[in-house]
Motif scaffolding. Structure first.
Motif, mmCIF file in Angstrom:
data_model
loop_
_atom_site.group_PDB
_atom_site.id
_atom_site.type_symbol
_atom_site.label_atom_id
_atom_site.label_comp_id
_atom_site.label_asym_id
_atom_site.label_seq_id
_atom_site.Cartn_x
_atom_site.Cartn_y
_atom_site.Cartn_z
ATOM 1 N N ALA A 60 0.838 -1.213 0.000
ATOM 2 C CA ALA A 60 0.000 0.000 0.000
ATOM 3 C C ALA A 60 0.865 1.252 0.000
ATOM 4 C CB ALA A 60 -0.924 -0.005 1.211
ATOM 5 N N ALA A 61 1.974 1.193 0.715
ATOM 6 C CA ALA A 61 2.876 2.350 0.770
ATOM 7 C C ALA A 61 3.439 2.654 -0.610
ATOM 8 C CB ALA A 61 4.012 2.089 1.762
ATOM 9 N N LEU A 62 3.790 1.612 -1.336
ATOM 10 C CA LEU A 62 4.420 1.803 -2.648
ATOM 11 C C LEU A 62 3.447 2.376 -3.674
ATOM 12 C CD1 LEU A 62 6.603 -1.435 -2.658
ATOM 13 C CD2 LEU A 62 7.440 0.940 -2.623
ATOM 14 N N GLU A 63 2.153 2.303 -3.367
ATOM 15 C CA GLU A 63 1.174 2.877 -4.297
ATOM 16 C C GLU A 63 0.928 4.351 -4.050
ATOM 17 O OE1 GLU A 63 -2.333 0.508 -4.528
ATOM 18 O OE2 GLU A 63 -1.170 -1.254 -5.165
ATOM 19 N N ILE A 64 1.432 4.858 -2.952
ATOM 20 C CA ILE A 64 1.236 6.280 -2.648
ATOM 21 C C ILE A 64 2.095 7.118 -3.593
ATOM 22 C CG2 ILE A 64 1.713 8.060 -0.912
ATOM 23 C CD1 ILE A 64 0.846 5.942 1.174
ATOM 24 N N GLU A 65 1.488 8.155 -4.121
ATOM 25 C CA GLU A 65 2.201 9.004 -5.077
ATOM 26 C C GLU A 65 3.457 9.576 -4.441
ATOM 27 O OE1 GLU A 65 -0.177 12.165 -6.649
ATOM 28 O OE2 GLU A 65 1.564 13.047 -7.652
ATOM 29 N N GLY A 66 4.569 9.392 -5.108
ATOM 30 C CA GLY A 66 5.824 9.955 -4.612
ATOM 31 C C GLY A 66 6.687 8.982 -3.844
ATOM 32 N N VAL A 67 6.115 7.869 -3.419
ATOM 33 C CA VAL A 67 6.938 6.902 -2.687
ATOM 34 C C VAL A 67 7.818 6.139 -3.673
ATOM 35 C CG1 VAL A 67 6.924 4.803 -1.284
ATOM 36 C CG2 VAL A 67 5.357 6.696 -0.736
ATOM 37 N N ILE A 68 9.117 6.123 -3.409
ATOM 38 C CA ILE A 68 10.080 5.507 -4.313
ATOM 39 C C ILE A 68 10.414 4.086 -3.878
ATOM 40 C CG2 ILE A 68 12.435 5.670 -5.214
ATOM 41 C CD1 ILE A 68 12.206 8.753 -4.564
ATOM 42 N N ALA A 69 10.620 3.899 -2.605
ATOM 43 C CA ALA A 69 11.040 2.576 -2.134
ATOM 44 C C ALA A 69 10.740 2.437 -0.659
ATOM 45 C CB ALA A 69 12.540 2.376 -2.365
ATOM 46 N N VAL A 70 10.544 1.196 -0.257
ATOM 47 C CA VAL A 70 10.475 0.858 1.169
ATOM 48 C C VAL A 70 11.572 -0.165 1.403
ATOM 49 C CG1 VAL A 70 9.091 -0.107 3.036
ATOM 50 C CG2 VAL A 70 8.005 1.319 1.272
ATOM 51 N N LEU A 71 12.562 0.198 2.189
ATOM 52 C CA LEU A 71 13.710 -0.673 2.435
ATOM 53 C C LEU A 71 13.681 -1.106 3.899
ATOM 54 C CD1 LEU A 71 16.358 1.605 0.668
ATOM 55 C CD2 LEU A 71 15.141 -0.354 -0.312
ATOM 56 N N THR A 72 14.078 -2.339 4.134
ATOM 57 C CA THR A 72 13.956 -2.872 5.499
ATOM 58 C C THR A 72 15.302 -3.369 6.011
ATOM 59 O OG1 THR A 72 13.540 -5.118 4.762
ATOM 60 C CG2 THR A 72 11.625 -3.650 4.946
ATOM 61 N N GLY A 73 15.295 -3.693 7.287
ATOM 62 C CA GLY A 73 16.484 -4.288 7.893
ATOM 63 C C GLY A 73 16.889 -5.562 7.171
#
Lengths: 782, 266
Positions: A60-73
């Protein structure tokens, strides 16, 4: 005070060069720096003190306009990044190594304190990054939080392989001799103390801007660091972000550190890693809530101490047992602070022959605890000076007289303590005597009576502190577990016209290096103060350095500059001798001129510089150019010491404590800029007053930080403190070329003990703990 | 902070109509509570209705026996207003000790009273001076106004327009500030209206209240020492890391004693 030989030389209160930009709002801090194509980071932080990460759904985060990446531990692990190391390996009582739990930059499988980062959202704008952060669905399994120091050893194990949550069980001094001396002492004073947990709260929160140039492969990290070279070394050698020669770290203007910006943190590490991953510059600036949760905290000890005295009141033995809360992970110097920067100071200013200290460092589900202004030495001073004052009360002795009886005398230096230090010099009675005059100690009874007539209780308290600054020497520290050297570099590049650019590996985040170091160099080289430019805080410009902490900049970094200046003078004399057709031995350097003895021939520093770059008439066997550098490794710590005297008045109806008077007389050795030194003492004392009267970080039983904002965490303000009386005595340090000792932390080291001695004197109850809040005092008075 | 629609109506009617037509509307006055709440993401209104442009909320008038203050009046204005300082100095004194300079330059009386933060200062004055609260459609007695934690007699969408404060013969306000936030741990306003004493207390309970037990004693004997024997139960008092209920109850007495001492010295 040493006399200044010029208006801008050593000893002169030169106004700070850097203040023009600071007070006109034109400083350049990390957050002021922006890059084309820059993106923004928002960190995913654990809402739980201890929880297993079951899954992270970023869709869901990645579908938000402007979000490029979600990186994790987990992504960091997959990229092969290493853990953040602890910089000091402490040996336990049995000779084994401390138990250092892995400290991943971002948690991959389990979080261990509220606010611990476990992922980061990168977006075009900060707003989008934050929206993205909220849209990430993380499935946690919450585990019981371990936060209580009293039960931590018997609680569930936080880290695999760390039995009893014990990182180390450390000792210093002779146990048997100390216990025997206590057993045969005429009187034993026993005291239980808590050293309250503090949150540093530098004015500028931490920030980072990571830039990756895929053409050159160079990484640049702008960040709020007190020691950019150390950060580069750790990020290269241990975390393996990038090879050292492909990583530049710049700490531009930095708005306060107090220790909290020494350490290698998750966020700065993640930002430079993320910049390469997303192919865009990544910026992160902590908000104040993040600072509260995720900056390393300070102090947090519980201690039992016993002081034995003989019939005359001479100290015969001191035994100290401390449990130190290290937080969830061993931060960069988390292990050194409650051991080598704490136990070693237990002699204080006294010739106590038997001392034994044992410290158990424990893990809890709280933010990591590390160096905070004073780092171990305020805690040690608090133990020594509270128990000495308590002994005086129990023995019915004047606390001044009891201290004087036990002080190391000026003719006893160098003095070797039972806890591994050799004090080079000092005159403790001189500082004490001067402080007593400033405080009008003799007139206290009258002031107490006057307060009593108004229904108030007045109390007075002393702290005769000692501290150890400029941690050294490297070989000894490395033997004791330090993973880095403790020298400092200094370089002086002379320009052909005679002005100079000075490069120091120490770092100013408010201390005033640009002024003080310019004073030192201009004084030494006899050139105008205005002709000296000081450069620091950039691994791309300064060769190497270990940064600023532990009041080391001047004693170690300043000494390196003196050594570099000496090399310049040596070279200059050879050039001058050649040009003036004299023997090198006949050339003297006095106040900026190279002179031939017994003649009227001389060349100025600028003329020599020009000759070195335009070598028309020049020694054949000498390289052109006029630039020298030095690495200075001190042979010992420096030992600032002094007497602080606090006077408080207690409103018996409300319990409110008012700090009425504070006197600090410190021996910092020679003083380069008295105005800056006075300011350092003011700030330190205000912080110490905060610890004694106002500040306390509180975690609840679930490991939630209750004091997570200024609404609940009480920082001292100007109206909480009186005008301070600040003075100095001088015994120059015997082993560094400037004779300086360091002044950055002393205010925060002496003041909590002095203030609490005054509060407990006023109230007549020795059990009041820091901070002495009005309700605590009111309850004690009932 | 989340995206919202911003409105700046110029009349009460327009503001109320905007509020009523919104799914989740918030009035914005001085913003000293709402803006931090938005920044922390603790509220996400659809519509923010800024009240600053409504003429009816502005203005201060001083008549015989009454000070009438528009709801949008900033704390700093009350603190510095020459007429209020002359006829109702206790209110200027109180306003001058709210928060810090930045808060006083923006925060408004109406915002504070509408919000009814248990630690706000103005509610002590509303109670202690027996103020009357005017809204767009009715008047509410100060005694009936505060209901509970952040709860008042205001109906949804109802806007405070002005507050009328009767002028006592003499009055004093004593505040025990939270050292961190400088909000009132407790604040006590004692007012003497021709021998009839009113005591308004803030900070101690979920909302401001009249300390009738203290009033009864002071009506008999306006002397700080008279309060020494008062037994003030702490039942229902706030208890937090800054002060237990027991300590708050004690502080109410101490602040009341000091306010009485101040009054007697006037």
């Amino acid at each position: 005070m040493n006399e200044a030989k010029s208006a801008t030389g050593i000893g002169a209160s030169v106004k700070r060069k850097e203040d023009v930009r600071f007070i006109t709002g034109s400083g350049c801090y990390t957050d002021d720096i922006n890059q084309p194509g820059q993106s923004h980071a928002a960190f995913l932080r654990s809402p739980y003190a201890r929880a297993r990460i079951e899954s992270i759904d970023a869709s869901a985060a990645l579908e938000i306009e402007g979000v490029i990446a979600v990186l994790t531990g987990a992504d960091m692990v997959a990229d092969g990044l290493g853990d953040i190391p602890c910089g000091w390996l402490v040996k336990q009582k049995d000779g084994s190594d401390m138990v250092s739990a892995p400290h991943p930059p971002m948690a991959a499988t389990q979080t261990n304190y509220v606010g611990e980062p476990y992922g980061v959202v990168i977006a075009d704008t900060l707003a989008a990054a934050r929206l993205g952060m909220e849209a990430v669905l993380t499935d946690f399994t919450e585990l019981d939080a371990i936060v209580d120091l009293a039960t931590v050893r018997d609680s569930e194990q936080i880290h695999e392989g760390v039995e009893g949550n014990l990182a180390f069980d450390w000792e210093l001094g002779e146990r048997e001799a100390t216990e025997a001396a206590l057993a045969s002492a005429a009187h034993v004073t026993r005291l239980d103390l808590t050293n309250n947990r503090l949150i540093p709260n530098a004015m500028e929160p931490r920030a980072a801007l990571g830039i990756f140039d895929k053409v050159s492969g160079e990484h640049t990290l702008y960040t709020t660091s007190q020691n950019p070279h150390l950060a580069r070394l750790v990020l290269s050698a241990f975390v393996q972000i990038a090879p050292e020669h492909k990583l530049r770290i710049v700490a531009p203007d930095v708005g306060g550190g107090f220790g909290s910006k020494i350490f290698i943190y998750a966020e700065e590490t993640a930002v430079i890693w993320a910049a390469r991953k997303v192919g865009r510059p990544v910026k992160w600036t902590a908000d104040r809530s993040e600072s509260f949760l995720a900056d390393a905290h300070g102090r947090d000890h519980i201690t039992h101490a016993e002081l034995g005295t003989d019939e005359e009141g001479r100290f015969v033995a001191l035994k100290v047992q401390t449990t130190a809360n290290l937080g969830a992970y061993l931060s960069t110097f988390g292990s050194a602070v409650p051991t080598y920067l704490y136990g070693t100071l237990m002699a204080g200013q006294y010739s106590t022959p038997n001392i034994y200290v044992e410290v158990q460092g424990v893990y809890t589900n709280t933010a990591p605890v590390d160096a905070y202004r004073g780092a171990g030495r305020p805690e040690a001073t608090y133990v020594v000076e509270r128990i000495v004052e308590t002994a005086a009360r129990e023995l019915g002795r004047d606390p001044v007289e009891l201290r004087r009886l036990n002080m190391i005398k000026p003719d006893q230096f160098p003095y070797e303590t039972p806890v591994a230090l050799v004090y080079d010099t000092g005159n403790y009675e001189a500082s004490l005597a001067k402080a007593l005059v400033h405080a009008d100690y003799a007139g206290f009874a009258e002031r107490r009576a006057a307060a009593a007539a108004e229904g108030k209780r007045r109390g007075i308290g002393l702290a005769c502190y000692i501290e150890a600054c400029g941690l050294a020497p490297s070989n000894l520290a490395i033997q004791l577990g330090a993973q880095v050297g403790l020298y400092e570099s200094g370089e002086i590049r002379v320009n052909p016209t005679g002005s100079v650019t000075v490069f120091t590996g120490s770092h100013s985040h408010g201390q005033g290096h640009e002024t003080t170091f310019a004073q030192v160099v201009s004084d030494k080289l006899g050139i105008p103060f205005e002709d000296v430019e000081v450069v620091h805080g950039d691994t791309g410009r300064v060769e190497f350095g270990l940064g600023t902490y532990g009041s080391r900049s001047l004693a170690v970094g300043g000494s390196a500059l003196i050594r570099a200046a000496e090399k310049l003078i040596t070279k200059g004399r050879r050039i001058a001798a050649h040009m003036l057709e004299a023997e090198v031995d006949a050339v003297e350097f006095i106040d900026g001129d190279f002179l031939v003895k017994d003649s009227n021939q001389s060349l100025s520093f600028a003329e020599i510089a020009f000759a070195a770059y335009v070598p028309a008439n020049y020694p054949e066997d000498l390289e052109p150019g006029f630039s020298e550098k030095a690495f200075y490794d001190p042979e010992n710590f420096t030992y600032p010491a002094g007497t602080h005297i606090a006077e408080v008045e207690v409103d018996v109806d409300t319990g409110v404590v008012e700090l009425k008077q504070f006197v600090a007389v410190d021996d910092f050795g020679n003083v380069i800029n008295p105005m800056i030194v006075t300011g350092q003492v003011h700030g330190g004392v205000a912080q110490g007053a905060g610890q004694a009267l106002l500040e306390q970080a509180i975690y609840d039983e679930f490991g939630q930080l209750v004091t997570g904002s200024y609404m609940d965490y009480c920082m001292p303000r100007a109206d909480d403190v009186p005008d301070f009386t600040v003075d100095t005595t001088v015994t120059p340090c015997t082993h560094n070329p400037l004779g300086v000792k360091g002044c950055g932390e002393a205010g925060a080291i002496g003041s909590p003990a002095a203030i609490m001695n005054a509060v407990t004197d006023a109230v007549g109850d020795n059990s009041i703990s820091m901070p002495a809040t009005s309700e605590k005092v009111w309850r004690a008075l009932r | 902070m989340y995206r919202f629609n911003y409105h700046k109506p110029s009349s009460i009617e327009e503001a109320v109509s905007l509020f009523n037509s919104s799914d989740d509307g918030f009035y914005l006055s001085g913003g000293q509570t709402l803006i931090p709440t938005l920044k922390l993401g603790l509220a996400s209104p659809v519509d923010i209705i800024d009240l600053s442009n409504i003429e009816a909320l502005h203005g201060i008038s001083v008549d015989s026996g009454l000070v009438s203050i528009g709801a949008f009046t900033r704390h700093a204005e009350v603190a510095e207003h020459p007429e209020i300082r002359r006829v109702l100095p206790v209110l200027s004194h109180l306003a001058g000790r709210i928060g810090d300079g930045q808060v006083r330059n923006l925060g408004t009386m109406g915002g504070s009273v509408a919000n009814s933060d248990p630690a706000a200062d103005y509610p002590a004055a509303v109670i202690g001076l027996g103020a009357t609260i005017h809204t767009g459609k009715r008047t509410i007695s100060g005694d009936d106004y505060f209901k509970d934690l952040f709860e008042t007699a205001l109906e949804p969408g109802e806007i405070i327009t002005r507050i009328d404060y009767p002028i006592p013969d003499r009055a004093a306000y004593r505040k025990f500030p939270n050292p961190a936030s400088r909000y009132a741990v407790v604040g006590v306003l004692v007012a003497d209206f021709a021998g009839a004493i009113r005591v308004g207390v803030t900070g101690a309970g979920p909302c401001a209240f009249r300390a009738t037990g203290i009033e009864a004693v002071l009506n008999q004997n306006l002397d700080p020492d008279a309060l020494k024997v008062v037994d003030l139960p702490d039942a229902g008092f706030n208890s937090d890391l800054h002060a237990s209920a027991e300590y708050r109850a004690h502080l109410v007495k101490v602040m009341a004693e000091r306010a009485v001492t101040d009054i007697l010295a006037l």
